[in-house]
Enzyme design. Structure first.
Site, PDB file in Angstrom:
ATOM      1  N   ASP A 257       0.833  -1.209   0.000  1.00  0.00           N
ATOM      2  CA  ASP A 257       0.000   0.000   0.000  1.00  0.00           C
ATOM      3  C   ASP A 257       0.870   1.262   0.000  1.00  0.00           C
ATOM      4  O   ASP A 257       1.995   1.246   0.497  1.00  0.00           O
ATOM      5  CB  ASP A 257      -0.921  -0.020   1.235  1.00  0.00           C
ATOM      6  CG  ASP A 257      -2.092   0.930   1.083  1.00  0.00           C
ATOM      7  OD1 ASP A 257      -2.393   1.347  -0.051  1.00  0.00           O
ATOM      8  OD2 ASP A 257      -2.723   1.256   2.110  1.00  0.00           O
TER       9      ASP A 257
ATOM     10  N   GLY B 284       0.152   5.561  -4.263  1.00  0.00           N
ATOM     11  CA  GLY B 284      -0.423   6.860  -4.604  1.00  0.00           C
ATOM     12  C   GLY B 284       0.170   7.967  -3.748  1.00  0.00           C
ATOM     13  O   GLY B 284       0.547   9.035  -4.253  1.00  0.00           O
ATOM     14  N   ARG B 285       0.298   7.691  -2.451  1.00  0.00           N
ATOM     15  CA  ARG B 285       0.850   8.701  -1.552  1.00  0.00           C
ATOM     16  C   ARG B 285       2.321   8.973  -1.854  1.00  0.00           C
ATOM     17  O   ARG B 285       2.787  10.102  -1.769  1.00  0.00           O
ATOM     18  CB  ARG B 285       0.653   8.269  -0.091  1.00  0.00           C
ATOM     19  CG  ARG B 285      -0.741   8.599   0.434  1.00  0.00           C
ATOM     20  CD  ARG B 285      -1.065   7.836   1.683  1.00  0.00           C
ATOM     21  NE  ARG B 285      -1.454   6.464   1.390  1.00  0.00           N
ATOM     22  CZ  ARG B 285      -1.672   5.546   2.306  1.00  0.00           C
ATOM     23  NH1 ARG B 285      -1.496   5.840   3.592  1.00  0.00           N
ATOM     24  NH2 ARG B 285      -2.064   4.340   1.954  1.00  0.00           N
TER      25      ARG B 285
ATOM     26  N   HIS C 196       2.743   3.591  -8.894  1.00  0.00           N
ATOM     27  CA  HIS C 196       2.526   2.172  -9.204  1.00  0.00           C
ATOM     28  C   HIS C 196       3.737   1.599  -9.953  1.00  0.00           C
ATOM     29  O   HIS C 196       4.134   0.463  -9.734  1.00  0.00           O
ATOM     30  CB  HIS C 196       1.258   2.003 -10.040  1.00  0.00           C
ATOM     31  CG  HIS C 196       0.003   2.403  -9.305  1.00  0.00           C
ATOM     32  ND1 HIS C 196      -0.247   1.991  -8.014  1.00  0.00           N
ATOM     33  CD2 HIS C 196      -1.055   3.166  -9.665  1.00  0.00           C
ATOM     34  CE1 HIS C 196      -1.416   2.498  -7.621  1.00  0.00           C
ATOM     35  NE2 HIS C 196      -1.923   3.217  -8.604  1.00  0.00           N
TER      36      HIS C 196
ATOM     37  N   SER D 295      -6.989  -5.427  -5.690  1.00  0.00           N
ATOM     38  CA  SER D 295      -8.128  -6.033  -5.002  1.00  0.00           C
ATOM     39  C   SER D 295      -9.377  -5.946  -5.872  1.00  0.00           C
ATOM     40  O   SER D 295      -9.467  -5.097  -6.771  1.00  0.00           O
ATOM     41  CB  SER D 295      -8.379  -5.328  -3.671  1.00  0.00           C
ATOM     42  OG  SER D 295      -9.046  -4.093  -3.884  1.00  0.00           O
TER      43      SER D 295
ATOM     44  N   TRP E 231     -11.455  -2.163  -8.578  1.00  0.00           N
ATOM     45  CA  TRP E 231     -12.185  -1.837  -9.826  1.00  0.00           C
ATOM     46  C   TRP E 231     -12.956  -0.532  -9.666  1.00  0.00           C
ATOM     47  O   TRP E 231     -13.355   0.089 -10.641  1.00  0.00           O
ATOM     48  CB  TRP E 231     -13.176  -2.953 -10.194  1.00  0.00           C
ATOM     49  CG  TRP E 231     -12.575  -4.255 -10.624  1.00  0.00           C
ATOM     50  CD1 TRP E 231     -12.633  -5.436  -9.949  1.00  0.00           C
ATOM     51  CD2 TRP E 231     -11.850  -4.538 -11.844  1.00  0.00           C
ATOM     52  NE1 TRP E 231     -11.989  -6.437 -10.649  1.00  0.00           N
ATOM     53  CE2 TRP E 231     -11.502  -5.906 -11.818  1.00  0.00           C
ATOM     54  CE3 TRP E 231     -11.458  -3.764 -12.947  1.00  0.00           C
ATOM     55  CZ2 TRP E 231     -10.784  -6.522 -12.849  1.00  0.00           C
ATOM     56  CZ3 TRP E 231     -10.743  -4.379 -13.973  1.00  0.00           C
ATOM     57  CH2 TRP E 231     -10.412  -5.737 -13.910  1.00  0.00           C
TER      58      TRP E 231
ATOM     59  N   ARG F  34     -11.845   2.197  -8.704  1.00  0.00           N
ATOM     60  CA  ARG F  34     -10.998   3.373  -8.972  1.00  0.00           C
ATOM     61  C   ARG F  34     -11.245   3.900 -10.394  1.00  0.00           C
ATOM     62  O   ARG F  34     -11.812   3.193 -11.220  1.00  0.00           O
ATOM     63  CB  ARG F  34      -9.531   2.993  -8.783  1.00  0.00           C
ATOM     64  CG  ARG F  34      -9.229   2.636  -7.347  1.00  0.00           C
ATOM     65  CD  ARG F  34      -7.752   2.488  -7.107  1.00  0.00           C
ATOM     66  NE  ARG F  34      -7.494   2.128  -5.727  1.00  0.00           N
ATOM     67  CZ  ARG F  34      -6.318   2.205  -5.143  1.00  0.00           C
ATOM     68  NH1 ARG F  34      -5.274   2.621  -5.829  1.00  0.00           N
ATOM     69  NH2 ARG F  34      -6.173   1.853  -3.893  1.00  0.00           N
TER      70      ARG F  34
ATOM     71  N   LEU G 235      11.290 -20.153  -4.146  1.00  0.00           N
ATOM     72  CA  LEU G 235      10.265 -19.268  -3.580  1.00  0.00           C
ATOM     73  C   LEU G 235       8.968 -19.460  -4.348  1.00  0.00           C
ATOM     74  O   LEU G 235       8.968 -19.501  -5.577  1.00  0.00           O
ATOM     75  CB  LEU G 235      10.703 -17.793  -3.696  1.00  0.00           C
ATOM     76  CG  LEU G 235       9.657 -16.758  -3.246  1.00  0.00           C
ATOM     77  CD1 LEU G 235       9.487 -16.776  -1.728  1.00  0.00           C
ATOM     78  CD2 LEU G 235      10.036 -15.339  -3.710  1.00  0.00           C
TER      79      LEU G 235
ATOM     80  N   ARG H   8       1.759  -4.828   6.248  1.00  0.00           N
ATOM     81  CA  ARG H   8       1.108  -3.803   5.421  1.00  0.00           C
ATOM     82  C   ARG H   8       1.956  -2.551   5.483  1.00  0.00           C
ATOM     83  O   ARG H   8       2.340  -2.107   6.573  1.00  0.00           O
ATOM     84  CB  ARG H   8      -0.321  -3.504   5.890  1.00  0.00           C
ATOM     85  CG  ARG H   8      -1.014  -2.473   4.981  1.00  0.00           C
ATOM     86  CD  ARG H   8      -2.493  -2.346   5.220  1.00  0.00           C
ATOM     87  NE  ARG H   8      -3.078  -1.456   4.213  1.00  0.00           N
ATOM     88  CZ  ARG H   8      -4.323  -1.555   3.746  1.00  0.00           C
ATOM     89  NH1 ARG H   8      -5.118  -2.503   4.187  1.00  0.00           N
ATOM     90  NH2 ARG H   8      -4.769  -0.724   2.836  1.00  0.00           N
TER      91      ARG H   8
ATOM     92  N   ARG I  32      -5.378  -2.228   8.478  1.00  0.00           N
ATOM     93  CA  ARG I  32      -6.571  -3.028   8.173  1.00  0.00           C
ATOM     94  C   ARG I  32      -6.207  -4.066   7.117  1.00  0.00           C
ATOM     95  O   ARG I  32      -5.164  -3.970   6.469  1.00  0.00           O
ATOM     96  CB  ARG I  32      -7.712  -2.134   7.680  1.00  0.00           C
ATOM     97  CG  ARG I  32      -7.347  -1.241   6.505  1.00  0.00           C
ATOM     98  CD  ARG I  32      -8.540  -0.436   5.991  1.00  0.00           C
ATOM     99  NE  ARG I  32      -8.106   0.568   5.028  1.00  0.00           N
ATOM    100  CZ  ARG I  32      -7.914   1.858   5.303  1.00  0.00           C
ATOM    101  NH1 ARG I  32      -8.138   2.311   6.518  1.00  0.00           N
ATOM    102  NH2 ARG I  32      -7.510   2.697   4.360  1.00  0.00           N
TER     103      ARG I  32
ATOM    104  N   SER J  87      -8.343  -5.041   4.447  1.00  0.00           N
ATOM    105  CA  SER J  87      -8.883  -4.737   3.118  1.00  0.00           C
ATOM    106  C   SER J  87      -9.181  -5.998   2.292  1.00  0.00           C
ATOM    107  O   SER J  87      -8.818  -6.078   1.113  1.00  0.00           O
ATOM    108  CB  SER J  87      -7.931  -3.799   2.358  1.00  0.00           C
ATOM    109  OG  SER J  87      -7.696  -2.615   3.083  1.00  0.00           O
TER     110      SER J  87
HETATM  111  C1  IPE Z   1      -5.513  -2.763  -0.599  1.00  0.00           C
HETATM  112  O1  IPE Z   1      -5.168  -1.424  -0.628  1.00  0.00           O
HETATM  113  C2  IPE Z   1      -5.321  -3.377  -1.956  1.00  0.00           C
HETATM  114  C3  IPE Z   1      -3.943  -3.486  -2.418  1.00  0.00           C
HETATM  115  C4  IPE Z   1      -2.872  -3.098  -1.781  1.00  0.00           C
HETATM  116  C5  IPE Z   1      -3.781  -4.087  -3.711  1.00  0.00           C
HETATM  117  P1  IPE Z   1      -6.257  -0.273  -0.803  1.00  0.00           P
HETATM  118  O2  IPE Z   1      -5.491   0.990  -0.783  1.00  0.00           O
HETATM  119  O3  IPE Z   1      -7.077  -0.535  -2.013  1.00  0.00           O
HETATM  120  O4  IPE Z   1      -7.155  -0.462   0.481  1.00  0.00           O
HETATM  121  P2  IPE Z   1      -8.031   0.573   1.299  1.00  0.00           P
HETATM  122  O5  IPE Z   1      -9.018   1.152   0.336  1.00  0.00           O
HETATM  123  O6  IPE Z   1      -7.097   1.619   1.822  1.00  0.00           O
HETATM  124  O7  IPE Z   1      -8.643  -0.241   2.398  1.00  0.00           O
HETATM  125  C1  IPE Z   2      -1.386   0.340  -3.434  1.00  0.00           C
HETATM  126  O1  IPE Z   2      -1.219   1.717  -3.437  1.00  0.00           O
HETATM  127  C2  IPE Z   2      -1.579  -0.220  -4.816  1.00  0.00           C
HETATM  128  C3  IPE Z   2      -2.945  -0.637  -5.105  1.00  0.00           C
HETATM  129  C4  IPE Z   2      -3.942  -0.610  -4.285  1.00  0.00           C
HETATM  130  C5  IPE Z   2      -3.193  -1.142  -6.441  1.00  0.00           C
HETATM  131  P1  IPE Z   2      -2.443   2.710  -3.440  1.00  0.00           P
HETATM  132  O2  IPE Z   2      -2.785   3.047  -4.856  1.00  0.00           O
HETATM  133  O3  IPE Z   2      -3.569   2.191  -2.638  1.00  0.00           O
HETATM  134  O4  IPE Z   2      -1.773   3.961  -2.753  1.00  0.00           O
HETATM  135  P2  IPE Z   2      -2.452   4.944  -1.702  1.00  0.00           P
HETATM  136  O5  IPE Z   2      -3.037   4.118  -0.608  1.00  0.00           O
HETATM  137  O6  IPE Z   2      -3.503   5.714  -2.454  1.00  0.00           O
HETATM  138  O7  IPE Z   2      -1.326   5.826  -1.259  1.00  0.00           O
HETATM  139 MG    MG Z   3      -4.088   2.388  -0.666  1.00  0.00          MG
END
Ligand code: IPE
Ligand code: IPE
Ligand code: MG
Length: 234
Positions: A17, A20-21, A34, A62, A66, A68, A128, A168, A174, A176
């Protein structure tokens, strides 16, 4: 030679996770996060091999992702396609067996033969087992398993091994909808850093935290168990 000062978990699972941040913090489009995150996948797999982990399950996309924006979903699927096209030879060379878990019926059709050949070509890998969760929902996986499996053992056979250590990144605490059944007794470690910054040192840190935990599975730790017995029979 690596010295093992703590017990190495057989199955590590990671919720990758914070892509994006990571990008936002650099005023970059989310997609760049990504892309950088995909590089961390290779680092994590290589570190897992060096540290003696047998199974590594990574949450890549996840079923709820979808929801997004279309452009972000397309970018993620494009990266997945790129990974399948470029990393398979390296996986084979390193003895990595690759499996993709999750639904396949909603993925773009051209990905299916790529997934199948990636799994086929890396099947002999024994250093692995790298499991990538794509269009994955643990609730859906459990519902599907429940259609055939009737015992805990059968569930485990369908779903995969129990998770020993769940990591995580990016600070969220969490699950998720990731490996809900398999994490029944998993130790959880939440790392503050975003996934693109993840490397061998992060994995070592998580393993060190894991090594300090006392896993009891509902029983008592051995030292205490002995004393409890003395007490009961006195
Ligand atoms: C969980 O992360 C899914 C993946 C890391 C692939 P999300 O960023 O989608 O989860 P939430 O929305 O914060 O719970
Ligand atoms: C995890 O990073 C990758 C996926 C869920 C596909 P995020 O895209 O959820 O990044 P944040 O949580 O917005 O920073
Ligand atoms: Mg995220």
């Amino acid at each position: 030679m690596m010295t093992r000062t703590f017990h190495i978990p057989g199955h590590v699972a990671i919720i990758m996770d914070g892509n994006g941040r990571w990008a936002s913090a650099r005023a970059l489009p989310r997609f760049e996060g990504h892309r950088e995150g995909a590089k961390a996948v290779r680092r994590a797999a290589e570190a897992a091999i060096r540290l003696g982990i047998q199974t590594l399950t990574l949450y890549a996309f996840s079923s709820d992702n979808w929801k997004r924006p279309k452009a972000e979903v397309s970018a993620l699927l494009l990266l997945f396609r790129h990974y399948l096209l470029t990393e398979i030879e390296e996986c084979r060379r390193q003895g990595i067996r690759l499996s993709i878990i999750g639904r396949r019926d909603r993925l773009p059709g051209d990905l299916i033969p790529l997934i199948e050949s990636a799994e086929g070509e890396t099947a002999p890998g024994s250093r692995l087992h790298l499991r990538l969760a794509v269009d994955y929902s643990s609730r859906d996986a459990i519902l599907n398993a429940a259609r055939n499996a009737r015992t805990r053992e059968e569930f485990t056979a369908v779903l995969g091994p129990d998770v020993d250590l769940l990591i995580r990144t990016a600070g969220e605490q969490r699950l998720s909808d990731f490996l809900l059944w398999e994490c029944a007794y998993a130790e959880m470690v939440f790392l503050p850093l975003p996934w693109p910054d993840f490397g061998e040192q992060s994995l070592r840190e998580a393993l060190a935290a894991y090594g300090r935990r006392v896993r009891k599975f509902g029983a008592l730790p051995e030292a205490t168990a002995g004393r409890a017995l003395e007490y009961a029979s006195s």
